[in-house]
Design a protein around this motif. Sequence first.
Motif, short mmCIF file in Angstrom:
data_model
loop_
_atom_site.label_atom_id
_atom_site.label_comp_id
_atom_site.label_asym_id
_atom_site.label_seq_id
_atom_site.Cartn_x
_atom_site.Cartn_y
_atom_site.Cartn_z
N UNK A 224 0.83 -1.21 0.00
CA UNK A 224 0.00 0.00 0.00
C UNK A 224 0.86 1.26 0.00
N UNK A 225 1.90 1.28 0.83
CA UNK A 225 2.74 2.48 0.90
C UNK A 225 3.53 2.65 -0.40
N UNK A 226 3.88 1.54 -1.06
CA UNK A 226 4.55 1.66 -2.36
C UNK A 226 3.59 2.22 -3.41
N UNK A 227 2.34 1.79 -3.36
CA UNK A 227 1.36 2.32 -4.30
C UNK A 227 1.17 3.82 -4.08
N UNK A 228 1.11 4.24 -2.82
CA UNK A 228 0.96 5.67 -2.52
C UNK A 228 2.19 6.45 -3.01
N UNK A 229 3.37 5.85 -2.86
CA UNK A 229 4.58 6.51 -3.34
C UNK A 229 4.55 6.66 -4.86
N UNK A 230 4.11 5.61 -5.55
CA UNK A 230 4.03 5.67 -7.01
C UNK A 230 3.08 6.77 -7.46
N UNK A 231 1.93 6.87 -6.81
CA UNK A 231 0.96 7.90 -7.17
C UNK A 231 1.52 9.29 -6.88
N UNK A 232 2.19 9.44 -5.74
CA UNK A 232 2.77 10.74 -5.39
C UNK A 232 3.85 11.14 -6.39
N UNK A 233 4.66 10.18 -6.80
CA UNK A 233 5.70 10.47 -7.80
C UNK A 233 5.07 10.91 -9.12
N UNK A 234 4.06 10.18 -9.53
CA UNK A 234 3.39 10.53 -10.78
C UNK A 234 2.76 11.92 -10.69
N UNK A 235 2.12 12.22 -9.55
CA UNK A 235 1.49 13.53 -9.38
C UNK A 235 2.52 14.65 -9.47
N UNK A 236 3.62 14.49 -8.77
CA UNK A 236 4.64 15.54 -8.76
C UNK A 236 5.19 15.78 -10.16
N UNK A 237 5.53 14.69 -10.85
CA UNK A 237 6.12 14.83 -12.18
C UNK A 237 5.13 15.50 -13.14
N UNK A 238 3.88 15.06 -13.12
CA UNK A 238 2.91 15.62 -14.06
C UNK A 238 2.53 17.06 -13.71
N UNK A 239 2.48 17.38 -12.44
CA UNK A 239 2.17 18.76 -12.05
C UNK A 239 3.31 19.70 -12.43
N UNK A 240 4.56 19.25 -12.23
CA UNK A 240 5.70 20.08 -12.63
C UNK A 240 5.70 20.26 -14.14
N UNK A 241 5.43 19.16 -14.87
CA UNK A 241 5.38 19.25 -16.33
C UNK A 241 4.29 20.21 -16.78
N UNK A 242 3.14 20.17 -16.10
CA UNK A 242 2.05 21.08 -16.46
C UNK A 242 2.46 22.53 -16.21
N UNK A 243 3.12 22.79 -15.09
CA UNK A 243 3.55 24.15 -14.80
C UNK A 243 4.52 24.68 -15.84
N UNK A 244 5.46 23.82 -16.27
CA UNK A 244 6.43 24.25 -17.28
C UNK A 244 5.76 24.46 -18.63
N UNK A 245 4.92 23.53 -19.03
CA UNK A 245 4.27 23.59 -20.34
C UNK A 245 3.30 24.77 -20.43
#
Length: 425
Positions: A167-188
């Motif tokens: 469960x904690x690994x799944x939460x980490x994966x989701x958090x990583x995906x969120x951070x990467x996509x949010x940063x990409x959205x901000x840059x784009x």
Amino acid sequence: MQTHVATTPFGRRPMTLDQISTQMASRAAPPEAIVHKWKVFQHIREAREAIGASDRSLAILSALLSFHQETTLCADSDLVVFPSNNQLSDRANGMAPATLRRHIAVLVHCGLVIRRDSPNGKRFARKGPTGEIEQAYGFDLAPIVARAEEFRTLAEAVQAEKKALRIVRERLTIARRDVVKLIAAGIEEGVPGDWRAHRARYEDLMGRLPRSASKATIAVILAELSDLRGAVHKALEDFLNSQNSSVNESQAERHKQNSNPDSQHESEQGLRKSEKAEAAAPDNLRALTERDLPLGIVLEACPEIVILAPGSEIRTWRDLLATAQLARAFLGISPSAYQDACAAMGETNAATVIAAILQRAEYISSHGGYLRSLTKRAQDGKFSTWPMVMALLRAKLDAQADGAGGGGGARGSAGSARRIPGETP
């Protein structure tokens, strides 16, 4: 059969308090206790680390259980089996005698079996006039019955711990995906903010994450990553709140198009440029771009890019191409630099290079500049993705081997080169 009298091991093997404790527990089992031997064995296998047994030790235990004719084990029945070492070795897939003896000692030490040694150390059974076994010397399986409930409890605890880790690994994966996509959205989208700092903080957190991290370690990283996600999300929300609410829809659409020019046709333009470049390229460049790497090898060497994919899964090259666009934005690589790479290398090779850069992002100071450098080398026929990906794969295997040897360690080493390994000279 008589109640057994032998309690101490034969020869130089010492008697220990743990062995006496196991014998006491076996005698304390209620006479009516009955267990299914293979169900108990399954619990022992799941809890083997907590018990202290290894896979090979359990192979010996499985063989010993197979010598007991009944599927159920009863506390008041004959539970001594007496196979020879040759018979045990045969049922343990030909285990060497020295290895066999070592793992038998592990079973005794863990309290899974009890030695019932004869006066001369041989294993045998003595039968009475009617053919029934009166006395047997060998291995007593009574601990399997006496400790069955303990093994079940240990197995449940192990399963609960695995579930919590999953469960904690799944939460980490989701958090990583969120951070990467949010940063990409901000840059784009051209949102004002220190996106380089956010990206550097993300890379630092991932650099501190060991390959085989414990639940506690993941929880610490997850907490910091959640803080970063909150900061990035707040930056985007603040930007949206600062916009004039009276701006009409056409103005908003025009802002979106200006902040990401030609986004809808980027892939098509890259493909057309790639085709033109292939037609005009020298023979050695075409030879490099035609030798596409298998997708499975690319993903094995560059697992970071899978985090960004929908559902954290990449099944086809089309999936990788779509995910590479997002990774490009996260890395701060301009659309024109990526289009030039597609033209020089081909779309699949360019996406592979993006995956490799993402994998080693913390060691590259300028992601866009590095991609343009590789694009120039590809145009000159001096670059191929094969050595790059193979070097990343070797580095991953070496790190896993070091971790298995007791070193553990994080994803990267402070002494690692700042360039992606495997670049052709």
